[in-house]
Motif scaffolding. Structure first.
Motif, mmCIF file in Angstrom:
data_model
loop_
_atom_site.group_PDB
_atom_site.id
_atom_site.type_symbol
_atom_site.label_atom_id
_atom_site.label_comp_id
_atom_site.label_asym_id
_atom_site.label_seq_id
_atom_site.Cartn_x
_atom_site.Cartn_y
_atom_site.Cartn_z
ATOM 1 N N MET B 1 0.852 -1.191 0.000
ATOM 2 C CA MET B 1 0.000 0.000 0.000
ATOM 3 C C MET B 1 0.883 1.235 0.000
ATOM 4 N N PRO B 2 0.501 2.238 -0.751
ATOM 5 C CA PRO B 2 1.301 3.473 -0.737
ATOM 6 C C PRO B 2 1.252 4.124 0.635
ATOM 7 N N SER B 3 2.232 4.939 0.925
ATOM 8 C CA SER B 3 2.317 5.523 2.265
ATOM 9 C C SER B 3 3.126 6.805 2.247
ATOM 10 N N ILE B 4 2.973 7.588 3.310
ATOM 11 C CA ILE B 4 3.849 8.737 3.564
ATOM 12 C C ILE B 4 4.513 8.476 4.906
ATOM 13 N N SER B 5 5.845 8.440 4.916
ATOM 14 C CA SER B 5 6.590 8.240 6.155
ATOM 15 C C SER B 5 7.244 9.558 6.544
ATOM 16 N N THR B 6 7.159 9.870 7.825
ATOM 17 C CA THR B 6 7.715 11.140 8.314
ATOM 18 C C THR B 6 8.503 10.853 9.571
ATOM 19 N N PRO B 7 9.730 11.353 9.692
ATOM 20 C CA PRO B 7 10.478 11.136 10.927
ATOM 21 C C PRO B 7 9.812 11.847 12.093
ATOM 22 N N SER B 8 9.916 11.236 13.276
ATOM 23 C CA SER B 8 9.330 11.846 14.455
ATOM 24 C C SER B 8 10.097 11.382 15.682
ATOM 25 N N LEU B 9 9.716 11.868 16.827
ATOM 26 C CA LEU B 9 10.403 11.489 18.068
ATOM 27 C C LEU B 9 10.265 9.999 18.368
ATOM 28 N N GLU B 10 9.223 9.377 17.830
ATOM 29 C CA GLU B 10 9.013 7.947 18.087
ATOM 30 C C GLU B 10 9.608 7.070 16.986
ATOM 31 N N GLY B 11 10.345 7.644 16.080
ATOM 32 C CA GLY B 11 10.758 6.919 14.885
ATOM 33 C C GLY B 11 9.816 7.338 13.771
ATOM 34 N N ASP B 12 9.942 6.702 12.598
ATOM 35 C CA ASP B 12 9.131 7.191 11.486
ATOM 36 C C ASP B 12 7.646 6.891 11.706
ATOM 37 N N VAL B 13 6.835 7.845 11.351
ATOM 38 C CA VAL B 13 5.381 7.691 11.430
ATOM 39 C C VAL B 13 4.880 7.479 10.014
ATOM 40 N N LYS B 14 4.116 6.432 9.826
ATOM 41 C CA LYS B 14 3.703 6.072 8.468
ATOM 42 C C LYS B 14 2.188 6.170 8.338
ATOM 43 N N LEU B 15 1.765 6.887 7.336
ATOM 44 C CA LEU B 15 0.341 6.943 6.999
ATOM 45 C C LEU B 15 0.142 6.176 5.701
ATOM 46 N N SER B 16 -0.630 5.119 5.746
ATOM 47 C CA SER B 16 -0.899 4.321 4.537
ATOM 48 C C SER B 16 -2.345 4.525 4.105
ATOM 49 N N TRP B 17 -2.601 4.235 2.851
ATOM 50 C CA TRP B 17 -3.969 4.360 2.357
ATOM 51 C C TRP B 17 -4.201 3.418 1.200
ATOM 52 N N ASN B 18 -5.466 3.137 0.986
ATOM 53 C CA ASN B 18 -5.875 2.309 -0.136
ATOM 54 C C ASN B 18 -6.136 3.247 -1.319
ATOM 55 N N PRO B 19 -5.362 3.135 -2.415
ATOM 56 C CA PRO B 19 -5.542 4.078 -3.526
ATOM 57 C C PRO B 19 -6.914 3.978 -4.186
ATOM 58 N N ASP B 20 -7.648 2.888 -3.920
ATOM 59 C CA ASP B 20 -8.991 2.750 -4.495
ATOM 60 C C ASP B 20 -10.075 3.325 -3.589
ATOM 61 N N ASN B 21 -9.679 3.762 -2.409
ATOM 62 C CA ASN B 21 -10.645 4.328 -1.469
ATOM 63 C C ASN B 21 -10.508 5.852 -1.495
ATOM 64 N N ALA B 22 -11.538 6.513 -1.993
ATOM 65 C CA ALA B 22 -11.460 7.964 -2.202
ATOM 66 C C ALA B 22 -11.258 8.722 -0.894
ATOM 67 N N ASP B 23 -11.905 8.281 0.171
ATOM 68 C CA ASP B 23 -11.775 8.976 1.461
ATOM 69 C C ASP B 23 -10.353 8.889 1.992
ATOM 70 N N GLU B 24 -9.798 7.690 1.873
ATOM 71 C CA GLU B 24 -8.428 7.515 2.374
ATOM 72 C C GLU B 24 -7.444 8.321 1.534
ATOM 73 N N VAL B 25 -7.680 8.353 0.235
ATOM 74 C CA VAL B 25 -6.797 9.138 -0.640
ATOM 75 C C VAL B 25 -6.907 10.612 -0.283
ATOM 76 N N LYS B 26 -8.100 11.082 -0.031
ATOM 77 C CA LYS B 26 -8.290 12.494 0.327
ATOM 78 C C LYS B 26 -7.602 12.817 1.650
ATOM 79 N N ASN B 27 -7.745 11.901 2.600
ATOM 80 C CA ASN B 27 -7.098 12.073 3.903
ATOM 81 C C ASN B 27 -5.578 12.160 3.743
ATOM 82 N N ALA B 28 -5.059 11.284 2.898
ATOM 83 C CA ALA B 28 -3.613 11.266 2.663
ATOM 84 C C ALA B 28 -3.161 12.548 1.965
#
Lengths: 207, 83
Positions: B1-28
């Motif tokens: 699944m595609p994702s956006i990873s961002t470094p943070s104090l806890e280590g990388d934070v990853k937001l994943s989404w289903n590219p076929d789900n419009a709501d998740e894509v919008k959130n991402a």
């Protein structure tokens, strides 16, 4: 490390006290009726360039004074970060997570080599070889093809508190993705001599 | 699944989404836009190949832009500071 103007600062070990002016406009030298000094400083690596000025006349002298050393609060920040990695279980857990992230980014083969050697070597778009190590400055290798000689070191990292391995990921990405990113990294980084000095004895020994 | 990873104090934070789900894509995309507004830079990861800096030329605007790609694995990071 940037130097704060508008503060009275004494460098530990250098015994230098710097005073700010009370000018309203440091750049144009607004007149306040009494001669005061203002400071324009740039800081690269461990050297701060200081130019003394005179607000009254509106001009400033190019008499530069170079000061070598680390600011106390930077040393404290580095020490606090170093201690957290060694002692704080939450930070250590974050480092483990970040190390896995590094492995995902650089690949299993490169990660295996990093674990064996203690450094991860990359080649920038410019052809320059860089060695990345967690918690330490990026080493710029002297010869583009091979060799162990270090030309100088570059220091640019994410904020203190963010895992060292995350900084390594970002260093890797910026240095390898394209020429502009590599140039941007080199531009923001402070340049240091090869192999230190470091403000922490343990890092100094590892350098 | 595609994702956006961002470094943070806890280590990388990853937001994943289903590219076929419009709501998740919008959130991402909203997350991506927030990071972009705060000055983050972005890298697109590719399996087996080196990552690329996300910078696409917008011919109409005449400038380089950075647009969200709902199918990409992305690393978002603030620009490191000199130390």
């Amino acid at each position: 490390m940037p130097f704060d103007t508008d503060s009275t600062t004494a460098f530990a070990g250098n015994r230098l006290s710097l005073y700010t002016s009370t000018c309203d406009d440091n750049t144009t030298g607004a007149t306040l009726g009494a001669a005061v000094m203002y400071i324009y400083s740039t800081s690269t690596s461990a050297t701060t360039n200081i130019t003394w000025g005179n607000c009254n006349t509106g001009g400033f002298y190019s008499t530069s004074m170079q000061v070598r050393g680390f600011r106390q609060r930077d040393i404290a920040a580095v020490r606090e970060d170093y201690d957290a990695v060694k002692k704080d279980w939450k930070r250590r857990r974050a480092e483990v997570r970040a190390r896995r992230f590094l492995r995902d980014i650089i690949g299993a083969w490169a990660y295996k080599h990093y674990r064996r050697r203690g450094w991860h070597e990359v080649r920038g778009s410019s052809g320059t070889r860089y060695r990345l190590r967690p918690g330490m400055r990026v080493q710029v290798m002297k010869h583009p093809r091979k060799g162990e000689e270090v030309s100088h070191e570059l220091c640019a990292h994410l904020d203190f508190g963010i895992p060292w391995y995350d900084s390594m990921v970002i260093q890797h990405l910026m240095l390898t993705s394209n020429k502009e990113s590599e140039e941007q990294f080199v531009a923001v980084a402070n340049r240091h001599d090869a192999h230190g000095p470091y403000p922490i004895r343990e890092l100094e020994a590892a350098a | 699944m595609p994702s956006i990873s961002t470094p943070s104090l806890e280590g990388d934070v990853k937001l994943s989404w289903n590219p076929d789900n419009a709501d998740e894509v919008k959130n991402a995309k909203d997350h991506f836009d927030k990071l972009k507004a705060s000055g983050h830079i972005f890298f697109r990861l590719k399996d087996g190949a080196k990552a690329s800096r996300m910078k696409d030329f917008d011919a109409k605007a005449g400038e380089l832009t950075c647009e969200f790609d709902p199918k990409a694995d992305i690393v978002a990071t603030p620009i490191p500071r000199g130390g």
